[in-house]
Design a protein around this motif. Structure first.
Motif, PDB file in Angstrom:
ATOM      1  N   UNK A  98      32.503  -1.467  -5.525  1.00  0.00           N
ATOM      2  CA  UNK A  98      33.483  -2.479  -5.923  1.00  0.00           C
ATOM      3  C   UNK A  98      33.380  -2.854  -7.383  1.00  0.00           C
ATOM      4  N   UNK A  99      33.226  -4.133  -7.635  1.00  0.00           N
ATOM      5  CA  UNK A  99      33.163  -4.649  -9.004  1.00  0.00           C
ATOM      6  C   UNK A  99      31.727  -4.762  -9.493  1.00  0.00           C
ATOM      7  N   UNK A 100      30.913  -3.766  -9.187  1.00  0.00           N
ATOM      8  CA  UNK A 100      29.535  -3.768  -9.645  1.00  0.00           C
ATOM      9  C   UNK A 100      28.578  -4.428  -8.686  1.00  0.00           C
ATOM     10  N   UNK A 101      28.877  -4.351  -7.408  1.00  0.00           N
ATOM     11  CA  UNK A 101      28.060  -4.998  -6.392  1.00  0.00           C
ATOM     12  C   UNK A 101      27.159  -3.988  -5.688  1.00  0.00           C
ATOM     13  N   UNK A 102      26.270  -4.546  -4.886  1.00  0.00           N
ATOM     14  CA  UNK A 102      25.472  -3.707  -4.005  1.00  0.00           C
ATOM     15  C   UNK A 102      26.398  -3.064  -2.976  1.00  0.00           C
ATOM     16  N   UNK A 103      26.076  -1.863  -2.527  1.00  0.00           N
ATOM     17  CA  UNK A 103      26.882  -1.249  -1.471  1.00  0.00           C
ATOM     18  C   UNK A 103      26.664  -1.977  -0.148  1.00  0.00           C
ATOM     19  N   UNK A 152       0.823  -1.211   0.000  1.00  0.00           N
ATOM     20  CA  UNK A 152       0.000   0.000   0.000  1.00  0.00           C
ATOM     21  C   UNK A 152       0.861   1.267   0.000  1.00  0.00           C
ATOM     22  N   UNK A 153       2.149   1.125   0.275  1.00  0.00           N
ATOM     23  CA  UNK A 153       3.089   2.245   0.193  1.00  0.00           C
ATOM     24  C   UNK A 153       3.769   2.225  -1.167  1.00  0.00           C
ATOM     25  N   UNK A 154       4.196   3.390  -1.620  1.00  0.00           N
ATOM     26  CA  UNK A 154       5.036   3.464  -2.810  1.00  0.00           C
ATOM     27  C   UNK A 154       6.477   3.527  -2.318  1.00  0.00           C
ATOM     28  N   UNK A 155       7.369   2.806  -2.972  1.00  0.00           N
ATOM     29  CA  UNK A 155       8.762   2.751  -2.524  1.00  0.00           C
ATOM     30  C   UNK A 155       9.676   3.390  -3.560  1.00  0.00           C
ATOM     31  N   UNK A 156      10.617   4.153  -3.080  1.00  0.00           N
ATOM     32  CA  UNK A 156      11.679   4.697  -3.923  1.00  0.00           C
ATOM     33  C   UNK A 156      12.978   4.117  -3.393  1.00  0.00           C
ATOM     34  N   UNK A 157      13.733   3.518  -4.290  1.00  0.00           N
ATOM     35  CA  UNK A 157      14.998   2.890  -3.924  1.00  0.00           C
ATOM     36  C   UNK A 157      16.126   3.721  -4.505  1.00  0.00           C
ATOM     37  N   UNK A 158      17.050   4.123  -3.655  1.00  0.00           N
ATOM     38  CA  UNK A 158      18.245   4.850  -4.087  1.00  0.00           C
ATOM     39  C   UNK A 158      19.424   3.947  -3.769  1.00  0.00           C
ATOM     40  N   UNK A 159      20.175   3.564  -4.807  1.00  0.00           N
ATOM     41  CA  UNK A 159      21.219   2.570  -4.594  1.00  0.00           C
ATOM     42  C   UNK A 159      22.477   2.915  -5.385  1.00  0.00           C
ATOM     43  N   UNK A 160      23.588   2.902  -4.702  1.00  0.00           N
ATOM     44  CA  UNK A 160      24.877   3.115  -5.369  1.00  0.00           C
ATOM     45  C   UNK A 160      25.438   1.768  -5.821  1.00  0.00           C
ATOM     46  N   UNK A 161      26.551   1.833  -6.505  1.00  0.00           N
ATOM     47  CA  UNK A 161      27.273   0.634  -6.942  1.00  0.00           C
ATOM     48  C   UNK A 161      28.619   0.652  -6.246  1.00  0.00           C
ATOM     49  N   UNK A 198      26.326   1.589 -12.710  1.00  0.00           N
ATOM     50  CA  UNK A 198      25.014   1.508 -12.085  1.00  0.00           C
ATOM     51  C   UNK A 198      24.515   0.078 -11.877  1.00  0.00           C
ATOM     52  N   UNK A 199      25.427  -0.860 -11.831  1.00  0.00           N
ATOM     53  CA  UNK A 199      25.035  -2.260 -11.685  1.00  0.00           C
ATOM     54  C   UNK A 199      24.368  -2.540 -10.336  1.00  0.00           C
ATOM     55  N   UNK A 200      24.754  -1.808  -9.289  1.00  0.00           N
ATOM     56  CA  UNK A 200      24.125  -1.997  -7.980  1.00  0.00           C
ATOM     57  C   UNK A 200      22.623  -1.761  -8.038  1.00  0.00           C
ATOM     58  N   UNK A 201      22.204  -0.691  -8.717  1.00  0.00           N
ATOM     59  CA  UNK A 201      20.762  -0.422  -8.817  1.00  0.00           C
ATOM     60  C   UNK A 201      20.078  -1.431  -9.735  1.00  0.00           C
ATOM     61  N   UNK A 202      20.802  -1.948 -10.732  1.00  0.00           N
ATOM     62  CA  UNK A 202      20.230  -3.004 -11.587  1.00  0.00           C
ATOM     63  C   UNK A 202      19.968  -4.268 -10.774  1.00  0.00           C
ATOM     64  N   UNK A 203      20.932  -4.640  -9.926  1.00  0.00           N
ATOM     65  CA  UNK A 203      20.761  -5.815  -9.066  1.00  0.00           C
ATOM     66  C   UNK A 203      19.541  -5.621  -8.171  1.00  0.00           C
ATOM     67  N   UNK A 204      19.436  -4.436  -7.557  1.00  0.00           N
ATOM     68  CA  UNK A 204      18.320  -4.155  -6.648  1.00  0.00           C
ATOM     69  C   UNK A 204      16.983  -4.248  -7.379  1.00  0.00           C
ATOM     70  N   UNK A 205      16.875  -3.597  -8.536  1.00  0.00           N
ATOM     71  CA  UNK A 205      15.612  -3.616  -9.288  1.00  0.00           C
ATOM     72  C   UNK A 205      15.252  -5.032  -9.725  1.00  0.00           C
ATOM     73  N   UNK A 206      16.239  -5.758 -10.230  1.00  0.00           N
ATOM     74  CA  UNK A 206      15.977  -7.124 -10.695  1.00  0.00           C
ATOM     75  C   UNK A 206      15.470  -8.018  -9.562  1.00  0.00           C
ATOM     76  N   UNK A 207      16.055  -7.877  -8.376  1.00  0.00           N
ATOM     77  CA  UNK A 207      15.624  -8.701  -7.240  1.00  0.00           C
ATOM     78  C   UNK A 207      14.191  -8.372  -6.834  1.00  0.00           C
ATOM     79  N   UNK A 208      13.847  -7.097  -6.808  1.00  0.00           N
ATOM     80  CA  UNK A 208      12.485  -6.703  -6.443  1.00  0.00           C
ATOM     81  C   UNK A 208      11.480  -7.201  -7.484  1.00  0.00           C
ATOM     82  N   UNK A 209      11.808  -7.042  -8.752  1.00  0.00           N
ATOM     83  CA  UNK A 209      10.919  -7.483  -9.830  1.00  0.00           C
ATOM     84  C   UNK A 209      10.746  -9.000  -9.796  1.00  0.00           C
ATOM     85  N   UNK A 210      11.819  -9.727  -9.530  1.00  0.00           N
ATOM     86  CA  UNK A 210      11.738 -11.192  -9.472  1.00  0.00           C
ATOM     87  C   UNK A 210      10.780 -11.670  -8.384  1.00  0.00           C
TER      88      UNK A 210
END
Length: 157
Positions: free
Chosen positions: A58-63, A47-56, A99-111
């Motif tokens: 090392x070698x393209x990992x989540x922070x 019921x909430x809208x979420x905004x995700x702010x994510x850096x990348x 920007x691979x960190x934000x790609x990882x985050x988005x992909x996990x949420x979508x999955x």
């Protein structure tokens, strides 16, 4: 509708951007800002809208500030159907993993069933555009999307 802004950061820039986005969105909706390292995945509410702010990092990992949150998502595998989110990524195009960190985050949420709304913003640390300036512009667009959604809900469309 409440807007929950979650950030994953290594150096603090994502936190600063989350606060900037909150300042813009707060003109249109109730906002709250949390580091992913202090937010429980069980609190994700469709019921909430979420905004995700994510850096990348090392070698393209989540922070570091996001790793535990996404490890918990992997372990719990919650059904996020109905959860809507927007993504703001931070990276530097001199790296192949831009920007691979934000790609990882988005992909996990979508999955897990979540739906990404609006443009996936990707700040480039090598550009002349300041991250706060891009965040303000992007957040204004997201606020317009949210306002349109709110109008649709009220009118029954």
């Amino acid at each position: 509708m409440a807007v929950v802004i979650l950030y994953g950061t290594e150096t603090g820039t994502a936190e600063e951007i989350a606060d900037t986005i909150s300042d813009v969105i707060a003109r249109h909706a109730d906002t709250s800002v949390y580091g992913m390292d202090e937010y429980d995945v069980a609190d994700l509410d469709p019921s909430d809208f979420h905004i995700i702010v994510c850096s990348t990092y090392g070698d393209g990992e989540l922070p570091t500030g996001a790793v535990g949150f996404f490890d918990d998502l992997d372990a719990d595998q919650p059904d996020l159907t109905g959860l809507r989110f927007a993504m703001f990524g931070l990276g530097d195009s001199i790296y192949d993993t831009f920007n691979h960190g934000s790609d990882i985050a988005a992909d996990k949420l979508i999955a897990l069933g979540a739906e990404r709304v609006g443009e996936h913003a990707r700040h480039d640390g090598s550009s002349k555009v300041r991250p706060r300036d891009l965040a303000k512009e992007w957040a204004t667009d997201i606020a317009a999307v949210l306002a349109g959604r709110a109008l649709e809900s009220v009118s029954g469309n």
